[in-house]
Scaffold this motif. Structure first.
Motif, short mmCIF file in Angstrom:
data_model
loop_
_atom_site.label_atom_id
_atom_site.label_comp_id
_atom_site.label_asym_id
_atom_site.label_seq_id
_atom_site.Cartn_x
_atom_site.Cartn_y
_atom_site.Cartn_z
N THR A 23 0.83 -1.21 0.00
CA THR A 23 0.00 0.00 0.00
C THR A 23 0.86 1.25 0.00
N ILE A 37 -7.33 -0.73 -5.30
CA ILE A 37 -7.16 -2.07 -4.70
C ILE A 37 -6.44 -3.00 -5.66
N LYS A 58 -10.32 -0.19 0.48
CA LYS A 58 -9.06 0.55 0.38
C LYS A 58 -8.87 1.51 1.55
#
Length: 221
Positions: A23, A37, A58
């Motif tokens: 991320t 995502i 997310k």
């Protein structure tokens, strides 16, 4: 190509750690809006279903990444303060030194922060992560400032208000250093923070009054 089977066999905390790192990379590359995502899945080498298994979307995943990064920062600051001489001023100096250390001035860390800040007002989960992390940061500063006030016997001193001011100074310096490192050196950044505390000790503490005292000052013109 993804590898969900191999990923699923990892320990739960390790799986989350991998997702958080993926991320962070996507936030640096694409920003909050662009870090989908699917892109995070591709970076982590997992299926969308696996992420949905651990997070509600997310926003929750980015909030987890935010808390992970702030946890690392707070751990570094807390360690520096705990190893300092047991006086309020020495603890503050250790806090400043750690705030301008190489790890916290990493340009990649700045990129992650900018992505987080840009998303704070966009998603409630990220806003809550921000409130939690900055609350912890300010409480740490307020505790040391309160010790300084007790040592000097400053009447009516509002340590929480002073912590807001000092954290704003630190954030501004850190951001400016990240955007343009040639503006000032880390040593000068520490010097500016030390000068702020010098101002308190020279009488500036009178500006940081409790709420009722502040209201009285303004009502008197």
């Amino acid at each position: 190509m993804t590898h969900p089977t191999r990923f699923a066999r990892l320990e739960p905390e390790l799986r989350k750690s991998h997702l958080v790192e993926a991320t962070l990379k996507c936030l640096k590359q694409h920003g909050f809006q662009g870090a989908s995502i699917r892109k995070i899945c591709a970076e982590a080498g997992v299926s969308v279903g696996l992420i949905n298994h651990h997070y509600g979307g997310k926003d929750e995943l980015v909030a987890e990444a935010y808390l992970t990064v702030t946890g690392r920062v707070m751990g570094l600051l807390q360690e520096a303060v705990s190893q300092a001489e047991p006086t309020p001023r020495a603890r503050l100096s250790a806090f400043f030194q750690a705030s301008f250390c190489r790890e916290l001035l990493d340009p990649q860390l700045l990129e992650a922060w900018l992505a987080f800040w840009g998303a704070v007002k966009t998603a409630e989960a990220i806003n809550q992560a921000h409130e939690h992390s900055y609350g912890e940061y300010r409480r740490m500063l307020a505790a040391v400032l309160a010790q300084l006030a007790a040592e000097h016997q400053w009447p009516g001193f509002d340590a929480e208000l002073a912590a807001i001011g000092l954290s704003a100074l630190l954030d501004g310096l850190w951001l400016e250093s990240g955007l343009n490192p040639s503006t000032f050196t880390p040593a000068q950044g520490v010097l500016l923070c030390e000068a702020w505390v010098d101002g308190l000790e020279a009488g500036g503490y009178r500006r940081f009054l409790s709420g009722e005292d502040v209201d009285q000052v303004f009502s008197n013109g």
